[in-house]
Motif scaffolding. Structure first.
Motif, mmCIF file in Angstrom:
data_model
loop_
_atom_site.group_PDB
_atom_site.id
_atom_site.type_symbol
_atom_site.label_atom_id
_atom_site.label_comp_id
_atom_site.label_asym_id
_atom_site.label_seq_id
_atom_site.Cartn_x
_atom_site.Cartn_y
_atom_site.Cartn_z
ATOM 1 N N ARG A 376 -20.242 -10.644 16.347
ATOM 2 C CA ARG A 376 -19.281 -11.618 16.882
ATOM 3 C C ARG A 376 -17.866 -11.292 16.424
ATOM 4 N NH1 ARG A 376 -19.323 -13.710 21.492
ATOM 5 N NH2 ARG A 376 -18.391 -15.796 21.679
ATOM 6 N N ALA A 377 -17.725 -10.866 15.176
ATOM 7 C CA ALA A 377 -16.399 -10.494 14.682
ATOM 8 C C ALA A 377 -15.841 -9.308 15.457
ATOM 9 C CB ALA A 377 -16.459 -10.172 13.193
ATOM 10 N N LEU A 378 -16.669 -8.320 15.731
ATOM 11 C CA LEU A 378 -16.215 -7.141 16.464
ATOM 12 C C LEU A 378 -15.884 -7.477 17.914
ATOM 13 C CD1 LEU A 378 -18.741 -4.494 15.087
ATOM 14 C CD2 LEU A 378 -16.376 -4.869 14.370
ATOM 15 N N ASP A 379 -16.651 -8.387 18.501
ATOM 16 C CA ASP A 379 -16.401 -8.786 19.887
ATOM 17 C C ASP A 379 -15.073 -9.529 20.040
ATOM 18 O OD1 ASP A 379 -18.760 -7.682 20.766
ATOM 19 O OD2 ASP A 379 -19.867 -9.582 20.801
ATOM 20 N N ARG A 380 -14.735 -10.350 19.042
ATOM 21 C CA ARG A 380 -13.617 -11.276 19.225
ATOM 22 C C ARG A 380 -12.347 -10.890 18.483
ATOM 23 N NH1 ARG A 380 -14.184 -17.195 18.701
ATOM 24 N NH2 ARG A 380 -12.122 -16.862 19.619
ATOM 25 N N LEU A 381 -12.422 -9.880 17.619
ATOM 26 C CA LEU A 381 -11.227 -9.450 16.884
ATOM 27 C C LEU A 381 -10.955 -7.982 17.215
ATOM 28 C CD1 LEU A 381 -12.026 -11.101 13.421
ATOM 29 C CD2 LEU A 381 -10.554 -12.008 15.243
ATOM 30 N N PRO A 382 -10.261 -7.717 18.329
ATOM 31 C CA PRO A 382 -10.075 -6.338 18.780
ATOM 32 C C PRO A 382 -9.127 -5.547 17.874
ATOM 33 C CG PRO A 382 -8.898 -7.865 20.207
ATOM 34 C CD PRO A 382 -9.705 -8.697 19.278
ATOM 35 N N HIS A 383 -9.404 -4.238 17.778
ATOM 36 C CA HIS A 383 -8.540 -3.295 17.044
ATOM 37 C C HIS A 383 -8.410 -3.669 15.568
ATOM 38 C CE1 HIS A 383 -7.656 -1.857 21.022
ATOM 39 N NE2 HIS A 383 -7.037 -2.984 21.363
ATOM 40 N N LEU A 384 -9.539 -3.934 14.943
ATOM 41 C CA LEU A 384 -9.539 -4.280 13.522
ATOM 42 C C LEU A 384 -9.100 -3.095 12.671
ATOM 43 C CD1 LEU A 384 -12.851 -6.321 13.050
ATOM 44 C CD2 LEU A 384 -10.566 -7.081 12.366
ATOM 45 N N THR A 385 -8.150 -3.345 11.770
ATOM 46 C CA THR A 385 -7.730 -2.345 10.791
ATOM 47 C C THR A 385 -7.501 -3.045 9.457
ATOM 48 O OG1 THR A 385 -5.389 -2.612 11.352
ATOM 49 C CG2 THR A 385 -6.614 -0.851 12.486
ATOM 50 N N LEU A 386 -7.681 -2.310 8.367
ATOM 51 C CA LEU A 386 -7.400 -2.871 7.058
ATOM 52 C C LEU A 386 -5.900 -3.093 6.886
ATOM 53 C CD1 LEU A 386 -9.731 -0.978 4.542
ATOM 54 C CD2 LEU A 386 -9.969 -3.298 5.419
ATOM 55 N N ALA A 387 -5.534 -4.211 6.279
ATOM 56 C CA ALA A 387 -4.120 -4.517 6.044
ATOM 57 C C ALA A 387 -3.572 -3.723 4.870
ATOM 58 C CB ALA A 387 -3.937 -6.006 5.801
ATOM 59 N N TYR A 388 -4.414 -3.435 3.892
ATOM 60 C CA TYR A 388 -3.985 -2.616 2.761
ATOM 61 C C TYR A 388 -5.210 -2.100 2.013
ATOM 62 C CZ TYR A 388 -4.891 -6.887 -0.008
ATOM 63 O OH TYR A 388 -5.470 -7.992 -0.567
ATOM 64 N N THR A 389 -4.984 -1.097 1.209
ATOM 65 C CA THR A 389 -5.993 -0.544 0.312
ATOM 66 C C THR A 389 -5.297 -0.241 -1.021
ATOM 67 O OG1 THR A 389 -5.556 1.705 1.100
ATOM 68 C CG2 THR A 389 -7.378 0.503 2.158
ATOM 69 N N PRO A 390 -6.030 -0.073 -2.133
ATOM 70 C CA PRO A 390 -7.487 -0.151 -2.214
ATOM 71 C C PRO A 390 -7.973 -1.603 -2.264
ATOM 72 C CG PRO A 390 -6.579 0.295 -4.372
ATOM 73 C CD PRO A 390 -5.411 0.294 -3.427
ATOM 74 N N LEU A 391 -9.221 -1.779 -1.933
ATOM 75 C CA LEU A 391 -9.843 -3.087 -2.018
ATOM 76 C C LEU A 391 -10.426 -3.300 -3.409
ATOM 77 C CD1 LEU A 391 -11.755 -3.004 1.393
ATOM 78 C CD2 LEU A 391 -9.535 -4.071 0.916
ATOM 79 N N THR A 392 -10.485 -4.547 -3.827
ATOM 80 C CA THR A 392 -11.059 -4.892 -5.128
ATOM 81 C C THR A 392 -12.475 -5.412 -4.933
ATOM 82 O OG1 THR A 392 -8.873 -5.500 -5.967
ATOM 83 C CG2 THR A 392 -10.782 -6.296 -7.200
ATOM 84 N N ARG A 393 -13.385 -4.922 -5.765
ATOM 85 C CA ARG A 393 -14.780 -5.322 -5.642
ATOM 86 C C ARG A 393 -15.094 -6.475 -6.589
ATOM 87 N NH1 ARG A 393 -17.547 -1.562 -2.380
ATOM 88 N NH2 ARG A 393 -19.343 -2.914 -2.676
ATOM 89 N N ARG A 394 -16.095 -7.247 -6.217
ATOM 90 C CA ARG A 394 -16.593 -8.321 -7.064
ATOM 91 C C ARG A 394 -17.286 -7.721 -8.295
ATOM 92 N NH1 ARG A 394 -19.144 -12.341 -2.343
ATOM 93 N NH2 ARG A 394 -17.190 -13.448 -1.958
ATOM 94 N N PRO A 395 -17.454 -8.521 -9.365
ATOM 95 C CA PRO A 395 -18.225 -8.022 -10.512
ATOM 96 C C PRO A 395 -19.578 -7.501 -10.055
ATOM 97 C CG PRO A 395 -17.165 -10.093 -11.059
ATOM 98 C CD PRO A 395 -16.941 -9.886 -9.590
ATOM 99 N N ALA A 396 -19.926 -6.282 -10.487
ATOM 100 C CA ALA A 396 -21.045 -5.554 -9.887
ATOM 101 C C ALA A 396 -22.340 -5.608 -10.683
ATOM 102 C CB ALA A 396 -20.637 -4.087 -9.685
#
Length: 420
Positions: A376-396
């Motif tokens: 559903r996200a891919l269908d309704r949010l066209p041309h998805l790109t990351l706004a910035y990197t790097p991403l921060t991960r949750r405690p693993a």
């Protein structure tokens, strides 16, 4: 209603046992969170099962290979027990009372922490209740919830797919499945997220969580409906069992599902193998999910087990009394499997849903929620790109996901004029 100590009479005390195995590596903290697989590789060099520090002052072992993980899971409960009464340090009062690991590993009156007949009884209550969930209706529920969340962000052309989509969607879905009033459902799922993140206020989160689950149980005893909570009550569970079973099932359905959704979206957005082929339909979303379940499972390390007597596996001696965490992430990433990027699609041999008698009781429901949400996200949010990197991960330590997934996309109108 906390159960942070073993119930009287369930297990003998274990006086004089050491709380720490030799030379453990930590599986917490900034260095581990930044690159867990580097630590798994170091541990794998020590053997198929290696000593670790799970959280400050809490020690045990971690499986590092696919073979060792499957061996432990498939030999539960005949050689390895789930019941934390076998945890010597806990019985001796050596586990810090405010330990994040304690909240995730303490004894509870639900199927996850029991063996034998009691486990079978409680697991049957869960599986029979979840089997009554209509998967077609579930997919429709997820779609409706996804559309509500997307409508709120679609005109802006930017959002955080974690805070504004992947985290709330499973929560709202589970609230619907369990027939939970919104205020109780919100209390349950937000406190569960704090536990999965190994938060330092884990003791307070645990108390809040049990209070909310009891409130839901009493509500449904007074006014049952066609929902999972009412079906669990029909199975004959006590209030205490209901509290801990609700905690178990909702916990398994929310944060791990959020992680799976966000990990899949991140992979599709950033990996050239998926970015175009999933959008144009050449490669289905289910293939991306298969790869993520192999390479970035939403629950990284869990399922603590306890050796029943001294055990030996591939030359490694395991002393009783220590928790042995099963590393689903290390198992799936075991180089000896010889997997390549073309090996994942359609391959359900991963351990992301565990295995054996304590395996996930409803993996198909989990996949329905995640696959519907991603599509559903891919269908309704066209041309998805990351706004910035790097991403921060949750405690693993226990789970794998991102703290945020900021994206840009082509602004679109909401499906409803109000955006709701």
């Amino acid at each position: 209603m906390t159960t942070s100590q073993p119930a009287s009479g369930r297990c003998p005390a274990h006086a004089g046992r050491p709380a720490r195995p030799d030379q453990p590596l930590p599986i917490y903290g900034p260095e581990f969170n930044a690159d867990p697989h580097a630590t798994y590789a170091q541990l794998r060099e020590q053997g198929p099962i290696a000593p670790v520090e799970i959280s400050p002052g809490v020690w045990g072992y971690l499986t590092t290979t696919y073979r060792s993980a499957r061996y432990l899971l498939q030999n539960t409960p005949n050689r390895f027990a789930k019941d934390p009464c076998h945890w010597h340090a806990l019985a001796n009062g050596q586990v810090p009372a405010d330990s994040p690991a304690l909240m995730m590993m303490q004894p509870r009156d639900n199927a996850l922490w029991m063996d034998g007949r009691e486990h079978a009884r409680l697991r049957h209550a869960i599986t029979s209740s979840l089997a009554r969930v209509d998967t077609h209706a579930l997919a429709a529920t997820v779609t409706a919830i996804a559309d509500q969340l997307i409508d709120a962000v679609a005109p802006a052309g930017a959002c955080d797919l974690v805070a504004q989509y992947a985290d709330p969607l499973p929560m709202l879905t589970v609230i619907e499945m369990f027939g939970t009033p919104p205020e109780i459902g919100h209390r349950i799922t937000t406190t569960l997220a704090r536990l999965f993140d190994a938060d330092q206020d884990a003791a307070a989160a645990n108390a809040d969580l049990e209070t909310a689950c009891l409130a839901l149980t009493r509500l449904k005893r007074a006014s049952p409906r066609r929902d999972v909570t009412s079906w669990l009550i029909e199975a004959g569970l006590t209030d205490e069992e209901m509290v801990q079973t609700i905690l178990l099932v909702i916990g398994a359905a929310t944060t791990p599902s959020s992680n799976l959704i966000m990990n899949a979206l991140q992979r599709i957005i950033t990996d050239p193998r998926f970015a175009g082929s999933v959008h144009d339909g050449v490669q289905p979303v289910c293939d991306a999910l298969d790869e993520v379940l192999w390479t970035d499972p939403p629950v990284s390390n869990y399922s603590p087990l306890y050796a029943l007597g001294q055990q030996t596996f591939e030359g490694v001696t395991l002393q009783p009394g220590y928790p042995i965490l099963v590393s689903f992430a290390a198992a799936n990433g075991d180089p000896s499997l010889g997997l390549t990027p073309t090996s994942y699609a359609g391959n359900r041999g991963h351990l992301a849903f565990s295995a054996g008698v304590h395996a996930c009781p409803a993996p198909d429901l989990a996949r329905t929620i995640a696959e519907t949400a991603v599509e559903r996200a891919l269908d309704r949010l066209p041309h998805l790109t990351l706004a910035y990197t790097p991403l921060t991960r949750r405690p693993a330590t226990f789970n794998s996901g991102f703290t945020a997934l900021p994206v840009h996309f082509q602004p679109t109108a909401p499906l409803t004029p109000t955006g709701r």
